[in-house]
Design an enzyme around this catalytic site. Structure first.
Site, PDB file in Angstrom:
ATOM      1  N   TYR A   1       0.827  -1.207   0.000  1.00 37.10           N
ATOM      2  CA  TYR A   1       0.000   0.000   0.000  1.00 37.10           C
ATOM      3  C   TYR A   1       0.857   1.251   0.000  1.00 37.10           C
ATOM      4  CZ  TYR A   1       0.782   1.102   4.989  1.00 37.10           C
ATOM      5  OH  TYR A   1       1.345   1.449   6.198  1.00 37.10           O
TER       6      TYR A   1
ATOM      7  N   ARG B   1       7.554   3.692  -5.241  1.00 41.27           N
ATOM      8  CA  ARG B   1       7.719   2.834  -4.053  1.00 41.27           C
ATOM      9  C   ARG B   1       6.705   1.697  -4.052  1.00 41.27           C
ATOM     10  NH1 ARG B   1       7.672   5.507   1.842  1.00 41.27           N
ATOM     11  NH2 ARG B   1       5.451   5.614   1.389  1.00 41.27           N
TER      12      ARG B   1
ATOM     13  N   LYS C   1       6.405  -1.707   1.823  1.00 44.76           N
ATOM     14  CA  LYS C   1       5.271  -1.072   2.500  1.00 44.76           C
ATOM     15  C   LYS C   1       4.104  -2.042   2.358  1.00 44.76           C
ATOM     16  CE  LYS C   1       3.134   3.432   3.265  1.00 44.76           C
ATOM     17  NZ  LYS C   1       3.291   3.466   4.710  1.00 44.76           N
TER      18      LYS C   1
ATOM     19  N   GLU D   1      12.977   2.936  13.401  1.00 48.54           N
ATOM     20  CA  GLU D   1      11.988   3.952  12.987  1.00 48.54           C
ATOM     21  C   GLU D   1      10.815   3.904  13.942  1.00 48.54           C
ATOM     22  OE1 GLU D   1      10.031   3.112   9.235  1.00 48.54           O
ATOM     23  OE2 GLU D   1      10.094   0.956   9.581  1.00 48.54           O
TER      24      GLU D   1
HETATM   25  N1  PDD Z   1       3.159   5.674   7.192  1.00 47.56           N
HETATM   26  N2  PDD Z   1       7.814   4.139   8.397  1.00 47.56           N
HETATM   27  C1  PDD Z   1       6.664   3.441   8.442  1.00 47.56           C
HETATM   28  C2  PDD Z   1       6.657   2.107   9.101  1.00 47.56           C
HETATM   29  C3  PDD Z   1       5.496   3.979   7.879  1.00 47.56           C
HETATM   30  O1  PDD Z   1       4.345   3.291   7.900  1.00 47.56           O
HETATM   31  C4  PDD Z   1       5.558   5.268   7.281  1.00 47.56           C
HETATM   32  C5  PDD Z   1       4.365   5.889   6.606  1.00 47.56           C
HETATM   33  C6  PDD Z   1       6.775   5.953   7.257  1.00 47.56           C
HETATM   34  C7  PDD Z   1       6.922   7.310   6.613  1.00 47.56           C
HETATM   35  O2  PDD Z   1       6.825   7.212   5.206  1.00 47.56           O
HETATM   36  P1  PDD Z   1       6.280   8.414   4.311  1.00 47.56           P
HETATM   37  O3  PDD Z   1       7.074   9.597   4.655  1.00 47.56           O
HETATM   38  O4  PDD Z   1       6.493   7.935   2.941  1.00 47.56           O
HETATM   39  O5  PDD Z   1       4.809   8.603   4.657  1.00 47.56           O
HETATM   40  C8  PDD Z   1       7.888   5.355   7.824  1.00 47.56           C
HETATM   41  C9  PDD Z   1       1.968   6.068   6.492  1.00 47.56           C
HETATM   42  C10 PDD Z   1       1.739   7.526   6.511  1.00 47.56           C
HETATM   43  C11 PDD Z   1       0.824   5.270   7.035  1.00 47.56           C
HETATM   44  O6  PDD Z   1       0.981   4.075   7.122  1.00 47.56           O
HETATM   45  O7  PDD Z   1      -0.213   5.836   7.346  1.00 47.56           O
END
Ligand code: PDD
Length: 296
Positions: A33, A52, A155, A188
Protein backbone atom coordinates in the site's frame (compact mmCIF):
# COMPACT_ATOMS: atom_id res chain seq x y z
CA UNK A 1 -17.24 8.72 7.82
CA UNK A 2 -17.22 10.77 4.64
CA UNK A 3 -15.03 8.47 2.55
CA UNK A 4 -15.22 7.21 -1.01
CA UNK A 5 -13.67 3.99 -2.21
CA UNK A 6 -12.63 2.73 -5.60
CA UNK A 7 -12.44 -1.05 -5.90
CA UNK A 8 -10.99 -2.33 -9.17
CA UNK A 9 -12.22 0.75 -10.99
CA UNK A 10 -15.70 0.92 -9.39
CA UNK A 11 -16.61 3.87 -7.18
CA UNK A 12 -18.42 2.90 -3.99
CA UNK A 13 -19.52 4.60 -0.78
CA UNK A 14 -18.30 3.27 2.57
CA UNK A 15 -21.37 1.08 3.05
CA UNK A 16 -20.93 -0.72 -0.25
CA UNK A 17 -17.12 -0.83 -0.33
CA UNK A 18 -16.63 -4.51 0.47
CA UNK A 19 -14.11 -7.09 -0.62
CA UNK A 20 -14.20 -10.88 -0.65
CA UNK A 21 -13.09 -12.79 2.46
CA UNK A 22 -11.16 -14.96 -0.04
CA UNK A 23 -8.95 -12.02 -0.99
CA UNK A 24 -5.43 -12.95 0.08
CA UNK A 25 -5.01 -9.44 1.41
CA UNK A 26 -7.60 -10.34 4.03
CA UNK A 27 -6.54 -13.96 4.52
CA UNK A 28 -2.77 -13.39 4.73
CA UNK A 29 -2.11 -9.66 4.72
CA UNK A 30 -0.60 -10.31 1.30
CA UNK A 31 -0.47 -6.95 -0.34
CA UNK A 32 1.19 -3.56 -0.49
CA UNK A 33 0.00 0.00 0.00
CA UNK A 34 0.80 3.68 -0.12
CA UNK A 35 -0.54 6.66 1.79
CA UNK A 36 -0.57 9.88 -0.20
CA UNK A 37 -2.02 13.24 0.78
CA UNK A 38 -3.01 16.29 -1.20
CA UNK A 39 -1.84 19.85 -0.72
CA UNK A 40 -4.24 22.37 -2.22
CA UNK A 41 -6.10 19.44 -3.79
CA UNK A 42 -3.07 18.03 -5.64
CA UNK A 43 -1.63 14.60 -4.70
CA UNK A 44 1.83 15.32 -3.28
CA UNK A 45 4.88 13.51 -4.73
CA UNK A 46 2.54 11.07 -6.47
CA UNK A 47 5.21 9.65 -8.80
CA UNK A 48 7.50 8.84 -5.90
CA UNK A 49 4.70 6.99 -4.13
CA UNK A 50 3.98 5.02 -7.31
CA UNK A 51 7.65 4.12 -7.63
CA UNK A 52 7.72 2.83 -4.05
CA UNK A 53 4.45 0.94 -4.59
CA UNK A 54 5.96 -0.85 -7.59
CA UNK A 55 9.16 -1.60 -5.64
CA UNK A 56 7.10 -3.02 -2.77
CA UNK A 57 5.21 -5.12 -5.33
CA UNK A 58 8.44 -6.41 -6.85
CA UNK A 59 9.67 -7.45 -3.39
CA UNK A 60 6.65 -9.73 -2.96
CA UNK A 61 6.47 -10.68 -6.65
CA UNK A 62 3.21 -8.83 -7.17
CA UNK A 63 2.86 -7.00 -10.46
CA UNK A 64 0.48 -4.05 -10.49
CA UNK A 65 -2.30 -4.76 -12.97
CA UNK A 66 -2.81 -1.08 -13.90
CA UNK A 67 -0.59 1.78 -15.05
CA UNK A 68 0.39 4.75 -12.88
CA UNK A 69 -1.68 6.95 -15.17
CA UNK A 70 -4.75 4.79 -14.54
CA UNK A 71 -4.15 4.77 -10.77
CA UNK A 72 -3.83 8.58 -10.84
CA UNK A 73 -7.05 8.82 -12.84
CA UNK A 74 -8.87 6.66 -10.28
CA UNK A 75 -7.39 8.66 -7.39
CA UNK A 76 -8.57 11.98 -8.86
CA UNK A 77 -12.00 10.55 -9.64
CA UNK A 78 -12.33 9.22 -6.08
CA UNK A 79 -11.21 12.58 -4.61
CA UNK A 80 -13.88 14.33 -6.68
CA UNK A 81 -16.54 11.80 -5.67
CA UNK A 82 -15.64 12.36 -2.00
CA UNK A 83 -16.29 16.07 -2.54
CA UNK A 84 -12.71 16.96 -1.65
CA UNK A 85 -10.23 19.12 -3.48
CA UNK A 86 -12.61 21.81 -4.60
CA UNK A 87 -13.56 23.10 -1.15
CA UNK A 88 -10.04 23.64 0.19
CA UNK A 89 -10.12 20.43 2.22
CA UNK A 90 -7.21 18.11 1.59
CA UNK A 91 -7.51 14.38 1.04
CA UNK A 92 -6.00 11.31 2.64
CA UNK A 93 -5.48 8.70 -0.07
CA UNK A 94 -4.73 5.04 0.69
CA UNK A 95 -3.85 2.91 -2.33
CA UNK A 96 -3.82 -0.85 -1.70
CA UNK A 97 -2.95 -3.68 -4.04
CA UNK A 98 -3.48 -7.24 -2.83
CA UNK A 99 -2.73 -10.64 -4.31
CA UNK A 100 -6.43 -10.91 -5.12
CA UNK A 101 -9.24 -13.38 -4.63
CA UNK A 102 -8.49 -17.10 -4.77
CA UNK A 103 -8.54 -20.51 -3.13
CA UNK A 104 -7.14 -20.80 0.41
CA UNK A 105 -3.54 -21.62 -0.40
CA UNK A 106 -0.27 -19.70 -0.35
CA UNK A 107 0.17 -20.54 -4.04
CA UNK A 108 -0.10 -17.20 -5.88
CA UNK A 109 -1.30 -19.07 -8.97
CA UNK A 110 -4.67 -19.31 -7.16
CA UNK A 111 -5.14 -15.55 -7.60
CA UNK A 112 -5.34 -14.55 -11.26
CA UNK A 113 -6.03 -10.84 -10.70
CA UNK A 114 -4.69 -8.49 -7.98
CA UNK A 115 -7.27 -6.29 -6.24
CA UNK A 116 -6.70 -2.52 -6.44
CA UNK A 117 -8.42 -0.45 -3.76
CA UNK A 118 -8.26 3.31 -3.30
CA UNK A 119 -9.70 4.83 -0.13
CA UNK A 120 -10.13 8.61 -0.01
CA UNK A 121 -11.21 10.52 3.07
CA UNK A 122 -10.59 13.99 4.47
CA UNK A 123 -7.00 14.56 5.56
CA UNK A 124 -6.67 15.31 9.27
CA UNK A 125 -3.55 17.10 10.53
CA UNK A 126 -1.87 16.02 13.74
CA UNK A 127 -3.33 18.14 16.58
CA UNK A 128 -1.93 21.71 16.74
CA UNK A 129 -0.62 20.94 20.26
CA UNK A 130 1.66 18.25 18.78
CA UNK A 131 3.42 20.88 16.64
CA UNK A 132 3.35 23.59 19.32
CA UNK A 133 4.45 21.54 22.34
CA UNK A 134 5.94 18.38 20.83
CA UNK A 135 4.93 14.82 21.69
CA UNK A 136 6.00 11.97 23.94
CA UNK A 137 6.99 8.72 22.26
CA UNK A 138 7.82 5.36 23.76
CA UNK A 139 10.72 3.03 23.02
CA UNK A 140 8.82 -0.23 22.80
CA UNK A 141 9.82 -3.84 23.36
CA UNK A 142 8.44 -5.07 20.04
CA UNK A 143 11.35 -5.11 17.57
CA UNK A 144 10.97 -3.97 13.97
CA UNK A 145 10.89 -6.95 11.60
CA UNK A 146 14.28 -8.45 10.72
CA UNK A 147 14.92 -7.59 7.02
CA UNK A 148 15.21 -11.33 6.39
CA UNK A 149 11.60 -11.83 7.49
CA UNK A 150 9.13 -9.24 6.20
CA UNK A 151 11.57 -6.56 5.07
CA UNK A 152 10.54 -3.12 6.41
CA UNK A 153 11.45 -1.74 2.96
CA UNK A 154 8.21 -3.33 1.73
CA UNK A 155 5.27 -1.07 2.50
CA UNK A 156 3.20 -4.12 3.22
CA UNK A 157 -0.43 -4.57 4.25
CA UNK A 158 0.95 -7.13 6.67
CA UNK A 159 1.12 -4.62 9.53
CA UNK A 160 1.01 -6.78 12.66
CA UNK A 161 4.59 -5.85 13.58
CA UNK A 162 3.80 -2.12 13.41
CA UNK A 163 0.39 -2.49 15.07
CA UNK A 164 1.81 -4.39 18.05
CA UNK A 165 4.56 -1.80 18.50
CA UNK A 166 2.10 1.08 18.20
CA UNK A 167 -0.37 -0.49 20.62
CA UNK A 168 2.37 -0.96 23.22
CA UNK A 169 3.14 2.78 22.93
CA UNK A 170 -0.54 3.75 23.16
CA UNK A 171 -0.88 1.76 26.41
CA UNK A 172 1.89 3.98 27.83
CA UNK A 173 0.06 7.11 26.72
CA UNK A 174 2.57 7.86 23.96
CA UNK A 175 1.90 9.48 20.58
CA UNK A 176 4.08 6.98 18.72
CA UNK A 177 6.30 3.94 19.18
CA UNK A 178 10.03 4.05 18.52
CA UNK A 179 11.13 0.60 17.38
CA UNK A 180 14.60 -0.97 17.50
CA UNK A 181 15.99 -3.49 15.05
CA UNK A 182 17.29 -6.96 15.96
CA UNK A 183 20.72 -5.45 16.69
CA UNK A 184 19.17 -3.06 19.21
CA UNK A 185 19.73 0.02 17.03
CA UNK A 186 17.00 2.62 16.54
CA UNK A 187 15.11 1.79 13.33
CA UNK A 188 11.99 3.95 12.99
CA UNK A 189 8.57 4.67 14.47
CA UNK A 190 5.63 2.34 13.86
CA UNK A 191 4.18 4.70 11.23
CA UNK A 192 6.94 7.25 10.69
CA UNK A 193 10.69 7.80 10.34
CA UNK A 194 12.74 9.25 13.17
CA UNK A 195 15.42 11.94 13.24
CA UNK A 196 17.60 13.52 15.93
CA UNK A 197 19.54 16.77 15.93
CA UNK A 198 22.97 16.75 17.61
CA UNK A 199 25.36 19.71 17.56
CA UNK A 200 23.52 21.28 14.63
CA UNK A 201 23.51 18.12 12.47
CA UNK A 202 20.32 16.25 11.64
CA UNK A 203 20.77 12.47 11.79
CA UNK A 204 18.49 9.60 10.82
CA UNK A 205 19.13 5.84 10.70
CA UNK A 206 20.26 4.36 7.36
CA UNK A 207 18.25 1.90 5.29
CA UNK A 208 20.42 -0.91 6.68
CA UNK A 209 18.87 -0.31 10.11
CA UNK A 210 15.72 -1.94 8.69
CA UNK A 211 13.14 0.73 8.00
CA UNK A 212 10.77 2.04 5.39
CA UNK A 213 12.45 4.64 3.18
CA UNK A 214 9.91 7.39 3.75
CA UNK A 215 8.99 9.75 0.96
CA UNK A 216 8.82 12.57 3.51
CA UNK A 217 12.28 11.54 4.74
CA UNK A 218 13.62 11.67 1.18
CA UNK A 219 12.02 15.04 0.45
CA UNK A 220 13.33 16.44 3.74
CA UNK A 221 16.91 15.59 2.72
CA UNK A 222 16.36 17.76 -0.38
CA UNK A 223 14.80 20.58 1.66
CA UNK A 224 17.64 20.48 4.20
CA UNK A 225 20.24 20.68 1.46
CA UNK A 226 18.47 23.64 -0.13
CA UNK A 227 18.39 25.65 3.09
CA UNK A 228 21.87 24.58 4.20
CA UNK A 229 21.00 22.41 7.20
CA UNK A 230 23.46 19.49 7.46
CA UNK A 231 21.64 16.14 7.40
CA UNK A 232 23.05 12.64 7.19
CA UNK A 233 22.37 8.95 7.79
CA UNK A 234 24.06 7.28 10.75
CA UNK A 235 23.35 4.32 13.02
CA UNK A 236 21.60 5.56 16.15
CA UNK A 237 21.63 3.86 19.53
CA UNK A 238 19.27 4.43 22.44
CA UNK A 239 21.85 6.73 24.09
CA UNK A 240 21.95 8.95 20.97
CA UNK A 241 18.21 9.37 21.22
CA UNK A 242 18.22 10.22 24.92
CA UNK A 243 21.17 12.58 24.48
CA UNK A 244 19.80 14.38 21.42
CA UNK A 245 19.41 18.17 21.34
CA UNK A 246 16.21 17.79 19.29
CA UNK A 247 14.17 14.94 17.91
CA UNK A 248 11.30 14.66 15.45
CA UNK A 249 9.37 12.16 13.33
CA UNK A 250 8.26 12.41 9.71
CA UNK A 251 5.42 10.95 7.69
CA UNK A 252 3.15 11.86 4.82
CA UNK A 253 0.16 12.61 7.03
CA UNK A 254 2.02 14.38 9.85
CA UNK A 255 4.90 16.13 8.06
CA UNK A 256 7.41 16.81 10.90
CA UNK A 257 6.27 16.39 14.51
CA UNK A 258 8.68 17.43 17.29
CA UNK A 259 9.44 14.78 19.92
CA UNK A 260 10.18 16.23 23.35
CA UNK A 261 10.14 13.12 25.51
CA UNK A 262 11.00 9.43 25.05
CA UNK A 263 9.29 7.65 27.96
CA UNK A 264 10.77 9.37 31.05
CA UNK A 265 13.71 10.93 29.16
CA UNK A 266 13.31 14.61 28.30
CA UNK A 267 14.88 15.49 24.94
CA UNK A 268 16.95 18.69 24.84
CA UNK A 269 15.11 21.56 26.47
CA UNK A 270 11.83 19.63 26.55
CA UNK A 271 10.32 21.97 23.95
CA UNK A 272 10.30 21.74 20.13
CA UNK A 273 13.74 22.55 18.77
CA UNK A 274 14.76 25.46 16.55
CA UNK A 275 16.16 23.32 13.72
CA UNK A 276 13.03 21.13 13.75
CA UNK A 277 10.86 24.25 13.42
CA UNK A 278 13.04 25.63 10.60
CA UNK A 279 12.80 22.34 8.68
CA UNK A 280 9.03 22.11 9.18
CA UNK A 281 8.51 25.65 7.87
CA UNK A 282 10.75 25.04 4.85
CA UNK A 283 9.08 21.69 4.19
CA UNK A 284 5.60 23.24 4.14
CA UNK A 285 6.65 26.09 1.87
CA UNK A 286 8.32 23.73 -0.60
CA UNK A 287 5.40 21.27 -0.58
CA UNK A 288 3.02 24.04 -1.61
CA UNK A 289 5.40 25.39 -4.23
CA UNK A 290 5.75 21.92 -5.70
CA UNK A 291 2.01 21.21 -5.98
CA UNK A 292 1.60 24.63 -7.58
CA UNK A 293 3.80 23.49 -10.44
CA UNK A 294 3.64 19.72 -10.67
CA UNK A 295 3.07 16.50 -8.70
CA UNK A 296 6.56 15.21 -9.47
N1 PDD B 1 3.16 5.67 7.19
N2 PDD B 1 7.81 4.14 8.40
C1 PDD B 1 6.66 3.44 8.44
C2 PDD B 1 6.66 2.11 9.10
C3 PDD B 1 5.50 3.98 7.88
O1 PDD B 1 4.34 3.29 7.90
C4 PDD B 1 5.56 5.27 7.28
C5 PDD B 1 4.37 5.89 6.61
C6 PDD B 1 6.78 5.95 7.26
C7 PDD B 1 6.92 7.31 6.61
O2 PDD B 1 6.82 7.21 5.21
P1 PDD B 1 6.28 8.41 4.31
O3 PDD B 1 7.07 9.60 4.65
O4 PDD B 1 6.49 7.94 2.94
O5 PDD B 1 4.81 8.60 4.66
C8 PDD B 1 7.89 5.35 7.82
C9 PDD B 1 1.97 6.07 6.49
C10 PDD B 1 1.74 7.53 6.51
C11 PDD B 1 0.82 5.27 7.03
O6 PDD B 1 0.98 4.07 7.12
O7 PDD B 1 -0.21 5.84 7.35
Amino acid sequence: MSAMVNINGRLLDTEHAVISVFDHGFLYGEGIYEVVRTYDGVPFLFDRHMRRLRNSGAMIRLDLPVSDVEIERRVLETIAAAGLGTDGRDAYIRILVTRGVGEITYDPAACPEPSVVIIVKPHVDAPPSAYANGVMVSLVGVLRNHPGTVNPLIKSNNLLNNALGHQEALRKGAFEAVMRNYRGEIAECSTANIFIVKDGVVITPPSDAGLLMGITREFLFEVAQEIGVPMREQVLQEADLFGADECFLTSTTRELVPIVRVDEHVIGSGTPGRITATLLDAFRVRARVLVGGSTR
